[in-house]
Design an enzyme around this catalytic site. Structure first.
Site, PDB file in Angstrom:
ATOM      1  N   ASP A 101       0.435  -0.296  -5.147  1.00  0.00           N
ATOM      2  CA  ASP A 101      -0.860   0.051  -5.746  1.00  0.00           C
ATOM      3  C   ASP A 101      -0.855   1.431  -6.393  1.00  0.00           C
ATOM      4  O   ASP A 101      -1.648   1.711  -7.287  1.00  0.00           O
ATOM      5  CB  ASP A 101      -2.008  -0.110  -4.744  1.00  0.00           C
ATOM      6  CG  ASP A 101      -1.910   0.776  -3.518  1.00  0.00           C
ATOM      7  OD1 ASP A 101      -0.874   1.436  -3.316  1.00  0.00           O
ATOM      8  OD2 ASP A 101      -2.885   0.801  -2.731  1.00  0.00           O
ATOM      9  N   HIS A 102       0.017   2.311  -5.961  1.00  0.00           N
ATOM     10  CA  HIS A 102       0.237   3.617  -6.603  1.00  0.00           C
ATOM     11  C   HIS A 102       1.419   4.263  -5.903  1.00  0.00           C
ATOM     12  O   HIS A 102       1.989   3.687  -4.960  1.00  0.00           O
ATOM     13  CB  HIS A 102      -0.993   4.525  -6.500  1.00  0.00           C
ATOM     14  CG  HIS A 102      -1.642   4.513  -5.167  1.00  0.00           C
ATOM     15  ND1 HIS A 102      -1.035   5.018  -4.037  1.00  0.00           N
ATOM     16  CD2 HIS A 102      -2.839   4.008  -4.751  1.00  0.00           C
ATOM     17  CE1 HIS A 102      -1.820   4.850  -2.999  1.00  0.00           C
ATOM     18  NE2 HIS A 102      -2.920   4.219  -3.399  1.00  0.00           N
ATOM     19  N   HIS A 156      -9.387  -3.442  -1.301  1.00  0.00           N
ATOM     20  CA  HIS A 156      -9.498  -2.365  -0.313  1.00  0.00           C
ATOM     21  C   HIS A 156     -10.769  -2.598   0.497  1.00  0.00           C
ATOM     22  O   HIS A 156     -11.879  -2.483  -0.025  1.00  0.00           O
ATOM     23  CB  HIS A 156      -9.557  -0.999  -1.000  1.00  0.00           C
ATOM     24  CG  HIS A 156      -9.644   0.153  -0.039  1.00  0.00           C
ATOM     25  ND1 HIS A 156      -8.530   0.848   0.379  1.00  0.00           N
ATOM     26  CD2 HIS A 156     -10.694   0.710   0.598  1.00  0.00           C
ATOM     27  CE1 HIS A 156      -8.901   1.794   1.221  1.00  0.00           C
ATOM     28  NE2 HIS A 156     -10.213   1.729   1.376  1.00  0.00           N
ATOM     29  N   ASP A 159       0.826  -1.205   0.000  1.00  0.00           N
ATOM     30  CA  ASP A 159       0.000   0.000   0.000  1.00  0.00           C
ATOM     31  C   ASP A 159       0.865   1.261   0.000  1.00  0.00           C
ATOM     32  O   ASP A 159       1.766   1.410   0.843  1.00  0.00           O
ATOM     33  CB  ASP A 159      -0.880  -0.019   1.253  1.00  0.00           C
ATOM     34  CG  ASP A 159      -2.184   0.731   1.077  1.00  0.00           C
ATOM     35  OD1 ASP A 159      -2.358   1.387   0.045  1.00  0.00           O
ATOM     36  OD2 ASP A 159      -3.038   0.639   1.970  1.00  0.00           O
ATOM     37  N   ASP A 160       0.592   2.167  -0.940  1.00  0.00           N
ATOM     38  CA  ASP A 160       1.237   3.488  -0.986  1.00  0.00           C
ATOM     39  C   ASP A 160       2.743   3.429  -1.224  1.00  0.00           C
ATOM     40  O   ASP A 160       3.473   4.358  -0.866  1.00  0.00           O
ATOM     41  CB  ASP A 160       0.977   4.264   0.313  1.00  0.00           C
ATOM     42  CG  ASP A 160      -0.443   4.799   0.417  1.00  0.00           C
ATOM     43  OD1 ASP A 160      -1.266   4.443  -0.434  1.00  0.00           O
ATOM     44  OD2 ASP A 160      -0.726   5.566   1.350  1.00  0.00           O
ATOM     45  N   CYS A 164      -6.441   3.903  -3.693  1.00  0.00           N
ATOM     46  CA  CYS A 164      -6.298   2.514  -3.245  1.00  0.00           C
ATOM     47  C   CYS A 164      -7.343   1.566  -3.837  1.00  0.00           C
ATOM     48  O   CYS A 164      -7.004   0.567  -4.469  1.00  0.00           O
ATOM     49  CB  CYS A 164      -6.373   2.445  -1.725  1.00  0.00           C
ATOM     50  SG  CYS A 164      -4.974   3.223  -0.887  1.00  0.00           S
TER      51      CYS A 164
END
Length: 510
Positions: A347-348, A140, A47-48, A86
């Site tokens: 995810d990004h 998510h 995540d992130d 997300c």
């Protein structure tokens, strides 16, 4: 009484029955043998996570386990999310569909509403006889979204994203972000909205063991599952392991903070608005100021606060890397690595103060560029890398291809392209003629972006007035920090990139 003719008939039928039985056994044996020889899949979702990793050239971070993973396979140096949010980004991965194809841009909407019979990536493997399972943050769960149980052979193993140990971090009350991620109170009548709840701390650093926090527990769960699979290999597995950090809050043990000297951390180089860009394209506040002691509002932060946030991000990356290392080490110890495809995907990206932005939710480089690493035994070359541009939606067809499965005909559009042919080729051979297509909606403008090896063009279309269109163009060869929008000075480049954009189906916005 059996005569000679009847006896011959019975014998003939018995022989045919025996042959059919043998054929059934042979087919069943062949299917089981084929399943046993198919590769396992270990999909790691973080995540992130931006490419703040040693393997991507960051000289500050300590990420030895991800760096080692990259040394065993191929690193994609120009990989991009299809949307820097997300929930939609994970839908992009699991459906193989861009947000512009599904109309899923935000939270609170299940993908099975528009596509009730969608075939997700794990479902493809499940339908092919794989045991599919997930733990941690995969889909998510929160902000009105839930897990997709149909994707998995056994129930999803959930753990926390927002987590605190220190009582002072929450004032011993439910915080607004905890409520969002637990799907509590948001849609309950006659109760305060989540924004009325107190804010939790943006970071904490107690002296505790790794599994005091979710990522440590998720790693332990993954290790236990791998041990079970090593004892029972009747069917291959598709295992999705989702790590929460470096998502806020930066709640990780003190020893990971101690890895960094806060005075030696890289600080943002450009904190202003890009010259000539619409102000709404830059995000100030939002997610970040849901935590204390972040000031509420668009102002730039004091140097000490910026340094603390960057410190927390780096500490969180190192903590997550250590948990991932436990999983990869167990995969090797059990000798499962020789027949397991491993993929690491962020995810990004994440803004660390550039443009005065923190977190994600933009169409800019820091929010959209992601780490992507493939290790496919017998296919990827150790320590290889490529400048071929890849998108999140490419992972679906690539994994299906690598496993030797058939790409299904799906109700949802499949927008990706298999990267299998690229995985064993040198980056210089591939060239840089491809592009990524990503999107984000801000201030009721749909931003659609084309990113090639040099430029990013963003077309912002007013959703209430399609004639109201604004363009951004950035040249990463001359302006890597996105300081100036040059769309007005390079109309031919904008036209060329818009032609690529227009070659795609019209974006869904409902």
């Amino acid at each position: 009484m059996l005569n000679k003719t009847n006896l011959n008939y019975v014998r003939k039928e018995s022989i045919l029955w025996a042959i059919n039985l043998l054929l059934c056994f042979a087919i069943s044996y062949g299917q089981k043998r084929e399943q046993k020889t198919r590769p396992n899949v270990l999909l790691i979702l973080v995540d992130d996570l931006k490419p703040t990793l040693g393997t991507y050239g960051d000289t500050t971070v300590k990420s030895p386990n991800i760096d080692n993973l990259a040394s065993m396979g191929m690193r994609f140096d120009m990989a991009y999310a299809n949307q820097a949010v997300c929930a939609p980004s994970r839908y992009n991965l699991m459906l193989g569909s861009r947000s512009t194809s599904t109309g899923l841009y935000s939270f609170g909407k299940d993908f099975r509403e528009p596509f009730p019979n969608a075939i997700t990536l794990p479902q493809v493997f499940k339908n092919a006889g794989y045991h599919t399972e997930s733990m941690g943050k995969v889909y998510h769960i929160g902000h009105g979204n839930t897990n997709d149980e149909i994707s998995w052979s056994i129930p999803h193993h959930k753990d926390k994203v927002i987590e605190y140990i220190v009582p002072e971090s929450t004032g011993r009350e439910l915080t607004r972000e905890e409520a969002f991620f637990e799907n509590t109170r948001m849609y309950v009548a006659d109760t305060p909205k989540n924004k009325d709840l107190p804010r939790g701390a943006a970071w904490e650093s107690p002296d505790v063991l790794d599994d005091a926090y979710a990522d440590g527990r998720v790693a332990n769960e993954a290790v236990d599952r791998l041990r079970m699979h090593s004892k029972n290999q009747d069917s291959p597995f598709f295992m999705a392991v989702g790590f929460a950090r470096p998502h806020l809050p930066f709640s990780v043990p003190q020893k990971y903070w101690d890895m960094y000297d806060p005075q030696r951390l890289p600080m943002p180089q450009f904190e202003g608005y890009p010259e000539g860009s619409p102000k709404f394209a830059v995000k100030r506040g939002g997610e970040i100021d849901q935590f204390t002691p972040i000031p509420v509002g668009p102002d730039l932060y004091e140097d000490s606060l910026k340094r603390k946030l960057i410190h927390g991000y780096y500490a969180s990356v190192s903590y997550m890397d250590a948990q991932l290392g436990k999983v990869l080490e167990e995969l090797r110890r059990l000798d499962l690595d020789k027949n397991t495809i491993v993929i690491l995907w962020g995810d990004h990206g994440w803004h660390l103060g550039d443009h005065g932005i923190w977190t994600k939710h933009t169409n800019y480089e820091q929010a959209t560029r992601i780490p992507l690493i493939f290790v496919a035994p017998g296919i990827t070359q150790p320590g290889s890398s490529t400048n071929r541009i890849a998108e999140t939606v490419d992972i679906y067809p690539t994994l299906v291809d690598l496993a030797g499965l058939k790409l299904p005909i799906t109700p949802q559009p499949l927008d990706g392209t298999s990267l299998k042919a690229s995985l064993d080729l040198d980056a210089e051979v591939l060239g840089n003629s491809d592009y990524a297509y990503h999107s984000y909606i801000r201030n009721n403008y749909l931003g659609e972006a084309i990113r090639n090896n040099r430029y990013r063009m963003v077309r912002w279309t007013n959703l209430k007035d399609n004639a109201d269109v604004i363009y951004e163009l950035f040249d990463y060869k001359t302006d890597p920090n996105e300081t100036k929008n040059i769309a007005g000075l390079n109309k031919q480049i904008v036209t060329n990139l818009q032609d690529i954009l227009n070659s795609h189906p019209k974006a869904k916005t409902e």
